[in-house]
Scaffold this motif. Sequence first.
Motif, mmCIF file in Angstrom:
data_model
loop_
_atom_site.group_PDB
_atom_site.id
_atom_site.type_symbol
_atom_site.label_atom_id
_atom_site.label_comp_id
_atom_site.label_asym_id
_atom_site.label_seq_id
_atom_site.Cartn_x
_atom_site.Cartn_y
_atom_site.Cartn_z
ATOM 1 N N PRO A 156 34.121 55.380 39.486
ATOM 2 C CA PRO A 156 33.657 56.455 39.185
ATOM 3 C C PRO A 156 32.749 56.839 40.625
ATOM 4 N N GLY A 157 32.973 57.969 41.660
ATOM 5 C CA GLY A 157 31.922 58.802 42.391
ATOM 6 C C GLY A 157 32.021 57.845 43.230
ATOM 7 N N LYS A 158 32.402 56.807 43.634
ATOM 8 C CA LYS A 158 32.069 55.712 44.403
ATOM 9 C C LYS A 158 33.206 54.575 44.901
ATOM 10 N N GLN A 159 33.747 54.315 46.960
ATOM 11 C CA GLN A 159 33.985 53.411 47.240
ATOM 12 C C GLN A 159 33.071 52.326 47.760
ATOM 13 N N VAL A 160 33.701 51.088 46.932
ATOM 14 C CA VAL A 160 32.703 49.947 47.708
ATOM 15 C C VAL A 160 33.577 48.850 48.287
ATOM 16 N N THR A 161 33.569 48.243 48.855
ATOM 17 C CA THR A 161 33.581 47.300 49.505
ATOM 18 C C THR A 161 33.890 46.141 48.323
ATOM 19 N N LEU A 162 34.044 45.255 48.509
ATOM 20 C CA LEU A 162 34.375 43.665 47.603
ATOM 21 C C LEU A 162 34.319 42.158 48.293
ATOM 22 N N SER A 163 32.953 41.720 48.973
ATOM 23 C CA SER A 163 34.140 40.662 49.747
ATOM 24 C C SER A 163 34.402 39.530 48.697
ATOM 25 N N VAL A 164 35.362 38.615 49.086
ATOM 26 C CA VAL A 164 35.232 37.769 48.107
ATOM 27 C C VAL A 164 36.032 35.719 48.649
ATOM 28 N N GLY A 165 35.037 35.369 48.524
ATOM 29 C CA GLY A 165 35.202 33.400 49.159
ATOM 30 C C GLY A 165 34.698 32.188 48.387
ATOM 31 N N ALA A 166 35.398 31.087 49.000
ATOM 32 C CA ALA A 166 35.745 30.613 48.098
ATOM 33 C C ALA A 166 35.660 29.261 48.864
ATOM 34 N N ASP A 167 35.305 28.068 48.031
ATOM 35 C CA ASP A 167 34.683 27.372 48.889
ATOM 36 C C ASP A 167 35.867 25.959 48.749
ATOM 37 N N ALA A 168 36.945 26.274 48.635
ATOM 38 C CA ALA A 168 38.171 25.358 49.234
ATOM 39 C C ALA A 168 39.688 26.992 49.352
ATOM 40 N N TRP A 169 40.570 26.141 49.843
ATOM 41 C CA TRP A 169 41.634 27.085 49.906
ATOM 42 C C TRP A 169 42.483 26.667 48.708
ATOM 43 N N ASP A 170 42.605 25.366 48.326
ATOM 44 C CA ASP A 170 42.812 25.086 46.741
ATOM 45 C C ASP A 170 42.328 24.895 45.671
ATOM 46 N N ARG A 171 42.060 25.183 44.356
ATOM 47 C CA ARG A 171 41.156 24.174 43.657
ATOM 48 C C ARG A 171 39.639 24.754 43.809
ATOM 49 N N ALA A 172 39.367 25.670 44.192
ATOM 50 C CA ALA A 172 37.958 26.481 44.544
ATOM 51 C C ALA A 172 37.417 25.905 43.395
ATOM 52 N N THR A 173 35.951 25.243 43.222
ATOM 53 C CA THR A 173 35.152 25.592 42.325
ATOM 54 C C THR A 173 33.914 26.479 42.667
ATOM 55 N N ASP A 174 33.815 27.236 43.945
ATOM 56 C CA ASP A 174 32.505 28.238 44.071
ATOM 57 C C ASP A 174 32.782 29.704 44.648
ATOM 58 N N VAL A 175 33.487 30.808 43.603
ATOM 59 C CA VAL A 175 33.707 31.494 44.518
ATOM 60 C C VAL A 175 32.478 31.817 44.489
ATOM 61 N N THR A 176 32.610 32.918 45.440
ATOM 62 C CA THR A 176 31.443 33.614 45.746
ATOM 63 C C THR A 176 32.022 35.465 46.117
ATOM 64 N N VAL A 177 31.623 36.608 44.888
ATOM 65 C CA VAL A 177 31.666 37.841 45.438
ATOM 66 C C VAL A 177 30.472 38.741 45.666
ATOM 67 N N VAL A 178 30.841 39.247 47.006
ATOM 68 C CA VAL A 178 29.676 39.902 47.738
ATOM 69 C C VAL A 178 29.793 41.712 47.484
ATOM 70 N N VAL A 179 29.422 42.212 46.651
ATOM 71 C CA VAL A 179 29.397 43.666 46.988
ATOM 72 C C VAL A 179 28.653 44.475 47.479
ATOM 73 N N ASP A 180 30.090 45.443 48.725
ATOM 74 C CA ASP A 180 29.247 46.326 49.701
ATOM 75 C C ASP A 180 28.453 45.106 50.989
ATOM 76 N N PRO A 181 29.823 43.885 51.129
ATOM 77 C CA PRO A 181 28.813 42.983 52.249
ATOM 78 C C PRO A 181 27.636 43.654 53.089
ATOM 79 N N ASP A 182 27.390 43.249 53.725
ATOM 80 C CA ASP A 182 26.784 43.362 54.928
ATOM 81 C C ASP A 182 26.927 42.640 56.157
ATOM 82 N N VAL A 183 27.926 42.230 57.048
ATOM 83 C CA VAL A 183 28.457 41.152 57.683
ATOM 84 C C VAL A 183 27.275 40.588 57.779
#
Length: 179
Positions: A26-53
């Motif tokens: 509501p009232g805002k557009q944000v970017t979510l960047s999602v990363g994982a430690d492995a392409w298959d069976r990831a054990t660590d998923v990181t979500v960054v809101v409005d990331p600084d590249v």
Amino acid sequence: MQLATGYMTLRESSEPPFFSWPVTSPGKQVTLSVGADAWDRATDVTVVVDPDVDSMPDVMSRKAFVDSVAAVESLAQIDHVLNGHNYPVDRLATAMRILMHASQGGVSEARIRYGIASVMEWLKWLHHAISPRLIESASEIIRGGLGSGTDPGEAEAYAVIASVSSALGISVDDFLMAR
């Protein structure tokens, strides 16, 4: 991923470890960047809101993880170290180092017990067959190393993992692959 105004579905991607989506709230557009430690069976998923590249975490690199926890010394940050299961030997070695510094730094016995309990809880998630009773010996190994005066490293962490895998009746490699 459920958001206040709906949900977003993550899917397989052949993109680099981090991929981004614009998300409207509501009232805002944000970017979510999602990363994982492995392409298959990831054990660590990181979500960054409005990331600084320039400050995006490197979720695929063991060196990046080891570097990120190298300076962690506070028992209050042990959960930061144990928040995933990728690089289990490195995570355990860091947690053991934190516990040793806390013990030698005069941190209360109750806080040390809490730190060890955190490590035991983390260990239980490394393999589906681990029970609290099975890892009691790991707790004693960790507690025994707190007064050693030498920073625990990979060898000490590997010894704890070897003890647990032996109690399970499997090889260390099979134990580490189960995560």
